[in-house]
Design a protein around this motif. Structure first.
Motif, PDB file in Angstrom:
ATOM      1  N   ILE A 172       0.840  -1.200   0.000  1.00  0.00           N
ATOM      2  CA  ILE A 172       0.000   0.000   0.000  1.00  0.00           C
ATOM      3  C   ILE A 172       0.874   1.249   0.000  1.00  0.00           C
ATOM      4  O   ILE A 172       0.618   2.209  -0.727  1.00  0.00           O
ATOM      5  CB  ILE A 172      -0.953  -0.028   1.213  1.00  0.00           C
ATOM      6  CG1 ILE A 172      -2.001  -1.142   1.022  1.00  0.00           C
ATOM      7  CG2 ILE A 172      -1.625   1.326   1.419  1.00  0.00           C
ATOM      8  CD1 ILE A 172      -2.891  -1.365   2.218  1.00  0.00           C
ATOM      9  N   VAL A 177       1.091   4.139  -3.108  1.00  0.00           N
ATOM     10  CA  VAL A 177       0.901   5.578  -2.906  1.00  0.00           C
ATOM     11  C   VAL A 177       2.167   6.336  -3.296  1.00  0.00           C
ATOM     12  O   VAL A 177       2.107   7.415  -3.885  1.00  0.00           O
ATOM     13  CB  VAL A 177       0.498   5.865  -1.446  1.00  0.00           C
ATOM     14  CG1 VAL A 177       0.477   7.365  -1.174  1.00  0.00           C
ATOM     15  CG2 VAL A 177      -0.873   5.262  -1.142  1.00  0.00           C
ATOM     16  N   LEU A 188      -9.203   6.646  -2.600  1.00  0.00           N
ATOM     17  CA  LEU A 188      -9.124   5.404  -1.834  1.00  0.00           C
ATOM     18  C   LEU A 188      -9.570   4.208  -2.678  1.00  0.00           C
ATOM     19  O   LEU A 188      -8.970   3.133  -2.615  1.00  0.00           O
ATOM     20  CB  LEU A 188      -9.966   5.512  -0.566  1.00  0.00           C
ATOM     21  CG  LEU A 188      -9.843   4.340   0.420  1.00  0.00           C
ATOM     22  CD1 LEU A 188      -8.422   4.249   0.951  1.00  0.00           C
ATOM     23  CD2 LEU A 188     -10.835   4.505   1.565  1.00  0.00           C
ATOM     24  N   LEU A 221      -6.786   3.198  -4.938  1.00  0.00           N
ATOM     25  CA  LEU A 221      -5.726   2.542  -4.182  1.00  0.00           C
ATOM     26  C   LEU A 221      -6.104   1.098  -3.888  1.00  0.00           C
ATOM     27  O   LEU A 221      -5.278   0.185  -4.037  1.00  0.00           O
ATOM     28  CB  LEU A 221      -5.469   3.305  -2.876  1.00  0.00           C
ATOM     29  CG  LEU A 221      -4.439   2.690  -1.918  1.00  0.00           C
ATOM     30  CD1 LEU A 221      -3.085   2.508  -2.593  1.00  0.00           C
ATOM     31  CD2 LEU A 221      -4.309   3.563  -0.669  1.00  0.00           C
ATOM     32  N   SER A 262      -8.917   1.105   3.787  1.00  0.00           N
ATOM     33  CA  SER A 262      -9.274   2.270   4.594  1.00  0.00           C
ATOM     34  C   SER A 262      -8.720   2.152   6.012  1.00  0.00           C
ATOM     35  O   SER A 262      -8.196   3.121   6.584  1.00  0.00           O
ATOM     36  CB  SER A 262     -10.803   2.428   4.639  1.00  0.00           C
ATOM     37  OG  SER A 262     -11.178   3.518   5.446  1.00  0.00           O
ATOM     38  N   ARG A 300      -4.980   2.683   5.896  1.00  0.00           N
ATOM     39  CA  ARG A 300      -4.711   4.117   5.698  1.00  0.00           C
ATOM     40  C   ARG A 300      -4.814   4.878   7.014  1.00  0.00           C
ATOM     41  O   ARG A 300      -3.963   5.710   7.334  1.00  0.00           O
ATOM     42  CB  ARG A 300      -5.705   4.699   4.685  1.00  0.00           C
ATOM     43  CG  ARG A 300      -5.544   6.197   4.450  1.00  0.00           C
ATOM     44  CD  ARG A 300      -6.797   6.817   3.866  1.00  0.00           C
ATOM     45  NE  ARG A 300      -7.930   6.664   4.781  1.00  0.00           N
ATOM     46  CZ  ARG A 300      -9.176   6.993   4.465  1.00  0.00           C
ATOM     47  NH1 ARG A 300      -9.457   7.464   3.264  1.00  0.00           N
ATOM     48  NH2 ARG A 300     -10.151   6.840   5.347  1.00  0.00           N
ATOM     49  N   ARG A 301      -5.857   4.592   7.792  1.00  0.00           N
ATOM     50  CA  ARG A 301      -6.022   5.301   9.083  1.00  0.00           C
ATOM     51  C   ARG A 301      -4.834   5.043   9.993  1.00  0.00           C
ATOM     52  O   ARG A 301      -4.342   5.962  10.667  1.00  0.00           O
ATOM     53  CB  ARG A 301      -7.337   4.865   9.758  1.00  0.00           C
ATOM     54  CG  ARG A 301      -8.585   5.425   9.113  1.00  0.00           C
ATOM     55  CD  ARG A 301      -9.792   5.256  10.025  1.00  0.00           C
ATOM     56  NE  ARG A 301     -10.066   3.840  10.292  1.00  0.00           N
ATOM     57  CZ  ARG A 301     -10.870   3.092   9.551  1.00  0.00           C
ATOM     58  NH1 ARG A 301     -11.451   3.600   8.476  1.00  0.00           N
ATOM     59  NH2 ARG A 301     -11.087   1.826   9.861  1.00  0.00           N
ATOM     60  N   GLU A 321      -1.921   6.993   8.790  1.00  0.00           N
ATOM     61  CA  GLU A 321      -2.126   8.404   9.108  1.00  0.00           C
ATOM     62  C   GLU A 321      -1.772   8.666  10.571  1.00  0.00           C
ATOM     63  O   GLU A 321      -1.107   9.667  10.903  1.00  0.00           O
ATOM     64  CB  GLU A 321      -3.575   8.803   8.843  1.00  0.00           C
ATOM     65  CG  GLU A 321      -3.931   8.925   7.370  1.00  0.00           C
ATOM     66  CD  GLU A 321      -5.402   9.205   7.147  1.00  0.00           C
ATOM     67  OE1 GLU A 321      -5.766   9.537   6.008  1.00  0.00           O
ATOM     68  OE2 GLU A 321      -6.193   9.092   8.110  1.00  0.00           O
ATOM     69  N   PHE A 351       0.930   8.777   6.188  1.00  0.00           N
ATOM     70  CA  PHE A 351      -0.055   9.147   5.175  1.00  0.00           C
ATOM     71  C   PHE A 351      -0.762  10.429   5.588  1.00  0.00           C
ATOM     72  O   PHE A 351      -0.895  10.737   6.782  1.00  0.00           O
ATOM     73  CB  PHE A 351      -1.106   8.044   5.003  1.00  0.00           C
ATOM     74  CG  PHE A 351      -0.702   6.917   4.082  1.00  0.00           C
ATOM     75  CD1 PHE A 351       0.589   6.817   3.585  1.00  0.00           C
ATOM     76  CD2 PHE A 351      -1.626   5.953   3.711  1.00  0.00           C
ATOM     77  CE1 PHE A 351       0.962   5.777   2.746  1.00  0.00           C
ATOM     78  CE2 PHE A 351      -1.272   4.913   2.860  1.00  0.00           C
ATOM     79  CZ  PHE A 351       0.024   4.823   2.382  1.00  0.00           C
ATOM     80  N   ARG A 387      -4.355  12.900   4.262  1.00  0.00           N
ATOM     81  CA  ARG A 387      -5.552  12.892   3.450  1.00  0.00           C
ATOM     82  C   ARG A 387      -5.876  14.308   3.008  1.00  0.00           C
ATOM     83  O   ARG A 387      -6.166  15.170   3.820  1.00  0.00           O
ATOM     84  CB  ARG A 387      -6.717  12.322   4.249  1.00  0.00           C
ATOM     85  CG  ARG A 387      -7.754  11.602   3.422  1.00  0.00           C
ATOM     86  CD  ARG A 387      -8.912  11.099   4.250  1.00  0.00           C
ATOM     87  NE  ARG A 387      -8.546  10.520   5.530  1.00  0.00           N
ATOM     88  CZ  ARG A 387      -9.440   9.997   6.364  1.00  0.00           C
ATOM     89  NH1 ARG A 387     -10.714  10.022   6.058  1.00  0.00           N
ATOM     90  NH2 ARG A 387      -9.043   9.491   7.512  1.00  0.00           N
ATOM     91  N   VAL A 419      -5.249  10.020  -1.075  1.00  0.00           N
ATOM     92  CA  VAL A 419      -4.286   9.465  -0.128  1.00  0.00           C
ATOM     93  C   VAL A 419      -2.869   9.761  -0.631  1.00  0.00           C
ATOM     94  O   VAL A 419      -2.508   9.396  -1.745  1.00  0.00           O
ATOM     95  CB  VAL A 419      -4.475   7.948   0.026  1.00  0.00           C
ATOM     96  CG1 VAL A 419      -3.497   7.393   1.050  1.00  0.00           C
ATOM     97  CG2 VAL A 419      -5.908   7.622   0.415  1.00  0.00           C
TER      98      VAL A 419
END
Length: 414
Positions: free
Chosen positions: A38, A42, A50, A53, A65, A68-69, A72, A77, A79, A83
């Protein structure tokens, strides 16, 4: 051989713990390699919507998702209009994943990358050469033409220059070049040179590129090609029937091999390769093998399943070989992934089962000397294993070097 940097010889044994931490926090079945995939997507294609991705990494949208969180939360990452990587994330991708990142273009960070830009990730397995490869083909063809004589006792049948480049590009599009630690088991196809040329063209240089090869003539050929094009690689002379060198165990994250044309040979080469890979799911393996009849194809898939490998993509007749009549001059290119159940079948021991075609299905032929008429048997267990060996030594009676295949009937005598 071009000198290899210390970082390429002794890379980190595993990805940083942040990848494993995120995989654990999200219960990601693909493990740390899934998280790394992932980040790589990116880094190379972002900023991304998203949904794009998720499609690119072949994972469900809710799973991506959640990853990603977590990324982050760890400051990798961000937003915005899609992303993207933070400055810390860019440092992580460059330093820990070995990616060569282009400078940030404010125009690209303002909006997500359009979907049409992602089309280049699709594999081109059809006819014709990808435009990216066209300028590389002359150099690859010149290298292949400089190769040593083929040793059929080792099932050598080098693929065409075009095929080697297409394999390397397919590996790149699968995320298996940039920053990767790649092991090639057997390389009469000169895939190492093709990888070097493609990696330079797309700025996706591996962190480490190692070749295990038995034939000293092939190693010298690869070293000449690497020297001409500034390609960094590490050749290791080794017979795969012997245990894998301890220094190579668990040190790679990508494997590619074009093994002998027997199931036992394939199983041995892939099993040794699994030993060389890190443990865990999601690592890439690329297997070139003959196009097979349905029942034989099922046997191949069963062997791969017994090793705990998952087939991601099979490309029939992707590979083309010069004069490889045993393969019908074509063969398949299979992309596989490791799973949590991947295990080598053979570790730390000599493998004495026959693996080469001449050993498994020996064929004896007779060749008649055009000078004196002496018919000499050629094949496994004979004084001359191949017609090339007979030509090099000359006729046992008159030292002549021109022979005609004896086809049926009694051998001709003077």
């Amino acid at each position: 051989m071009t000198p290899t940097p210390e970082d390429d010889i002794n890379p980190p044994a595993s990805y940083p713990d942040v990848l494993a931490d995120v995989a654990e926090a999200t219960s990601l079945r693909e493990g740390r390699e899934g998280v790394a995939g992932i980040v790589r997507a990116v880094a190379s294609e972002g900023p991304l919507a998203l949904r794009d991705l998720a499609r690119l990494v072949r994972m469900p949208l809710p799973v991506v998702s959640a990853v990603r969180r977590e990324l982050e939360t760890r400051g990798l990452f961000e937003r915005g209009q899609g992303v993207g990587l933070t400055p810390t994330g860019r440092d992580f991708a460059a330093e820990k994943l070995g990616l060569a990142l282009k400078p940030v273009d404010p125009r690209e960070t303002a909006t997500p990358r359009p979907r049409r830009m992602l089309a280049r990730q699709a594999d081109d397995a059809g006819d014709g050469l990808d435009p990216l490869l066209v300028p590389l083909l002359p150099a690859m063809e010149a290298h292949v033409a400089d190769g040593p004589a083929v040793d059929v006792t080792l099932d050598q049948a080098p693929c065409t220059a075009e095929t080697a480049l297409r394999r390397a590009l397919a590996m790149h599009r699968a995320g298996a070049l940039a920053g990767r630690r790649i092991l090639l088991i057997g390389d009469d196809d000169s895939l190492s040179v093709a990888i070097g040329l493609v990696a330079q063209a797309v700025d996706a240089r591996p962190r480490r590129l190692t070749v295990l090869e038995l034939d000293p003539g092939r190693i010298a050929h690869l070293e000449r090609g690497a020297g001409r094009h500034g390609i960094v690689f590490e050749p290791v002379a080794h017979d795969l029937r012997d245990p894998l060198p301890a220094a190579l165990v668990g040190r790679f994250d990508v494997l590619a091999t074009d093994p002998p044309y027997t199931l036992d040979g394939m199983g041995l080469f892939v099993s040794r390769g699994i030993e060389a890979l890190e443990a865990g799911p999601g690592l890439k393996l690329f297997l070139s093998f003959a196009d097979l009849a349905p029942d034989d194809r099922l046997d191949l898939q069963q062997r791969l399943g017994e090793l705990g490998l998952a087939i991601l993509c099979m490309r029939p007749s992707f590979n083309h070989y010069g004069g490889a009549s045993i393969l019908g001059s074509a063969g398949q290119f299979i992309e596989l992934e490791t799973t949590s159940r991947t295990r080598p079948a053979t570790t730390g021991e000599r493998f004495d089962t026959p693996i080469y075609t001449g050993e498994v299905r020996p064929r004896e032929r007779s060749y008649r000397c055009t000078e004196c008429g002496l018919a000499t048997p050629v094949g496994t267990g004979e004084r001359f294993a191949t017609i090339e060996a007979l030509k090099a030594a000359g006729c046992p009676r008159c030292s002549g070097q021109v022979f005609a295949r004896q086809r049926g009937g009694r051998p001709l005598r003077p």
